[in-house]
Motif scaffolding. Structure first.
Motif, PDB file in Angstrom:
ATOM      1  N   ALA A  98       0.824  -1.204   0.000  1.00  0.00           N
ATOM      2  CA  ALA A  98       0.000   0.000   0.000  1.00  0.00           C
ATOM      3  C   ALA A  98       0.856   1.249   0.000  1.00  0.00           C
ATOM      4  N   GLU A  99       0.334   2.259  -0.654  1.00  0.00           N
ATOM      5  CA  GLU A  99       1.000   3.556  -0.696  1.00  0.00           C
ATOM      6  C   GLU A  99      -0.077   4.632  -0.663  1.00  0.00           C
ATOM      7  N   VAL A 100       0.163   5.685   0.075  1.00  0.00           N
ATOM      8  CA  VAL A 100      -0.798   6.787   0.114  1.00  0.00           C
ATOM      9  C   VAL A 100      -0.995   7.325  -1.298  1.00  0.00           C
ATOM     10  N   GLN A 101      -2.250   7.521  -1.673  1.00  0.00           N
ATOM     11  CA  GLN A 101      -2.575   8.042  -3.005  1.00  0.00           C
ATOM     12  C   GLN A 101      -2.312   9.544  -3.017  1.00  0.00           C
ATOM     13  N   ARG A 102      -1.095   9.932  -3.356  1.00  0.00           N
ATOM     14  CA  ARG A 102      -0.705  11.348  -3.334  1.00  0.00           C
ATOM     15  C   ARG A 102      -1.013  12.054  -4.638  1.00  0.00           C
ATOM     16  N   ARG A 103      -1.075  11.300  -5.720  1.00  0.00           N
ATOM     17  CA  ARG A 103      -1.331  11.892  -7.038  1.00  0.00           C
ATOM     18  C   ARG A 103      -1.965  10.819  -7.909  1.00  0.00           C
ATOM     19  N   PRO A 104      -2.547  11.213  -9.033  1.00  0.00           N
ATOM     20  CA  PRO A 104      -3.252  10.229  -9.883  1.00  0.00           C
ATOM     21  C   PRO A 104      -2.369   9.091 -10.377  1.00  0.00           C
ATOM     22  N   THR A 105      -1.090   9.307 -10.456  1.00  0.00           N
ATOM     23  CA  THR A 105      -0.191   8.299 -11.009  1.00  0.00           C
ATOM     24  C   THR A 105       0.418   7.385  -9.953  1.00  0.00           C
ATOM     25  N   THR A 106      -0.001   7.484  -8.712  1.00  0.00           N
ATOM     26  CA  THR A 106       0.626   6.695  -7.636  1.00  0.00           C
ATOM     27  C   THR A 106       0.585   5.204  -7.919  1.00  0.00           C
ATOM     28  N   ALA A 107      -0.549   4.689  -8.370  1.00  0.00           N
ATOM     29  CA  ALA A 107      -0.667   3.248  -8.613  1.00  0.00           C
ATOM     30  C   ALA A 107       0.287   2.809  -9.719  1.00  0.00           C
ATOM     31  N   GLN A 108       0.326   3.549 -10.810  1.00  0.00           N
ATOM     32  CA  GLN A 108       1.238   3.194 -11.901  1.00  0.00           C
ATOM     33  C   GLN A 108       2.690   3.218 -11.437  1.00  0.00           C
ATOM     34  N   GLU A 109       3.033   4.211 -10.660  1.00  0.00           N
ATOM     35  CA  GLU A 109       4.409   4.311 -10.158  1.00  0.00           C
ATOM     36  C   GLU A 109       4.759   3.134  -9.271  1.00  0.00           C
ATOM     37  N   MET A 110       3.838   2.727  -8.423  1.00  0.00           N
ATOM     38  CA  MET A 110       4.078   1.559  -7.567  1.00  0.00           C
ATOM     39  C   MET A 110       4.471   0.349  -8.395  1.00  0.00           C
ATOM     40  N   CYS A 111       3.680   0.078  -9.433  1.00  0.00           N
ATOM     41  CA  CYS A 111       3.923  -1.103 -10.241  1.00  0.00           C
ATOM     42  C   CYS A 111       5.218  -0.998 -11.035  1.00  0.00           C
ATOM     43  N   LEU A 112       5.452   0.158 -11.608  1.00  0.00           N
ATOM     44  CA  LEU A 112       6.645   0.335 -12.440  1.00  0.00           C
ATOM     45  C   LEU A 112       7.922   0.260 -11.610  1.00  0.00           C
ATOM     46  N   LEU A 113       7.903   0.842 -10.425  1.00  0.00           N
ATOM     47  CA  LEU A 113       9.091   0.913  -9.582  1.00  0.00           C
ATOM     48  C   LEU A 113       9.158  -0.214  -8.560  1.00  0.00           C
ATOM     49  N   SER A 114       8.096  -1.001  -8.449  1.00  0.00           N
ATOM     50  CA  SER A 114       8.008  -2.068  -7.455  1.00  0.00           C
ATOM     51  C   SER A 114       8.349  -1.501  -6.074  1.00  0.00           C
ATOM     52  N   ARG A 115       7.670  -0.420  -5.737  1.00  0.00           N
ATOM     53  CA  ARG A 115       8.000   0.285  -4.513  1.00  0.00           C
ATOM     54  C   ARG A 115       6.730   0.715  -3.808  1.00  0.00           C
ATOM     55  N   ALA A 116       6.696   0.530  -2.482  1.00  0.00           N
ATOM     56  CA  ALA A 116       5.548   0.949  -1.685  1.00  0.00           C
ATOM     57  C   ALA A 116       6.005   1.066  -0.234  1.00  0.00           C
ATOM     58  N   SER A 117       5.193   1.737   0.543  1.00  0.00           N
ATOM     59  CA  SER A 117       5.581   1.990   1.931  1.00  0.00           C
ATOM     60  C   SER A 117       5.211   0.859   2.876  1.00  0.00           C
ATOM     61  N   TYR A 118       4.139   0.148   2.573  1.00  0.00           N
ATOM     62  CA  TYR A 118       3.644  -0.883   3.487  1.00  0.00           C
ATOM     63  C   TYR A 118       3.465  -2.194   2.735  1.00  0.00           C
ATOM     64  N   TRP A 119       3.911  -3.276   3.359  1.00  0.00           N
ATOM     65  CA  TRP A 119       3.915  -4.580   2.694  1.00  0.00           C
ATOM     66  C   TRP A 119       3.307  -5.658   3.571  1.00  0.00           C
ATOM     67  N   GLY A 120       2.653  -6.613   2.912  1.00  0.00           N
ATOM     68  CA  GLY A 120       2.195  -7.791   3.597  1.00  0.00           C
ATOM     69  C   GLY A 120       3.282  -8.852   3.650  1.00  0.00           C
ATOM     70  N   GLN A 121       2.958  -9.991   4.234  1.00  0.00           N
ATOM     71  CA  GLN A 121       3.933 -11.063   4.422  1.00  0.00           C
ATOM     72  C   GLN A 121       4.033 -11.986   3.207  1.00  0.00           C
ATOM     73  N   GLY A 122       3.051 -11.945   2.351  1.00  0.00           N
ATOM     74  CA  GLY A 122       3.107 -12.732   1.134  1.00  0.00           C
ATOM     75  C   GLY A 122       2.330 -14.031   1.220  1.00  0.00           C
TER      76      GLY A 122
END
Length: 129
Positions: A98-122
């Motif tokens: 999960a990542e705070v939705q700071r701008r319209p492109t947040t979701a795309q950026e997460m996927c492209l960069l494989s980066r987020a602030s909060y993670w589950g255990q898998g």
């Protein structure tokens, strides 16, 4: 405390389907973009699919296009990943993040960069006959 819990993984035969769930607690998931990522043995983590906080923007990375569907139910604080036509290359540990939705492109950026602030255990997904 913010927490993400994945479920729905398991062993499936090639060509089969699975639906993964990611339940968020400790925060209002409706303010966060949520993404699904995976990591296979010996490989780097990669983005699979990500969805904006409202659910109106969905991003699918290469292997997921045409086979996987991401959706969310903010009333249940849950994000789903429906995976169809699975093959051996889909075998991996699948994580939601999960990542705070700071701008319209947040979701795309997460996927492209494989980066987020909060993670589950898998949750493990194994595709094998």
């Amino acid at each position: 405390q913010l927490q993400l819990v994945e479920s729905g993984g398991g062993l499936v035969q090639p060509g089969g389907s699975l639906r993964l769930s990611c339940v968020a607690s400790g925060f209002t998931s409706g303010y966060y973009a949520i993404g699904w990522f995976r990591q296979a043995p010996g490989k780097e983590r990669e983005g699979v699919s990500c969805i904006s906080s409202s659910g109106d923007i969905k991003t699918y990375m290469g292997p997921a296009k045409g086979r996987f569907t991401i959706s969310r139910d903010n009333a249940k604080n849950t994000v789903y990943l429906q995976m169809n036509s699975l093959n051996a290359e889909d075998t991996a540990v699948y994580y939601c993040a999960a990542e705070v939705q700071r701008r319209p492109t947040t979701a795309q950026e997460m996927c492209l960069l494989s980066r987020a602030s909060y993670w589950g255990q898998g949750t493990q997904v194994t595709v094998s006959s």
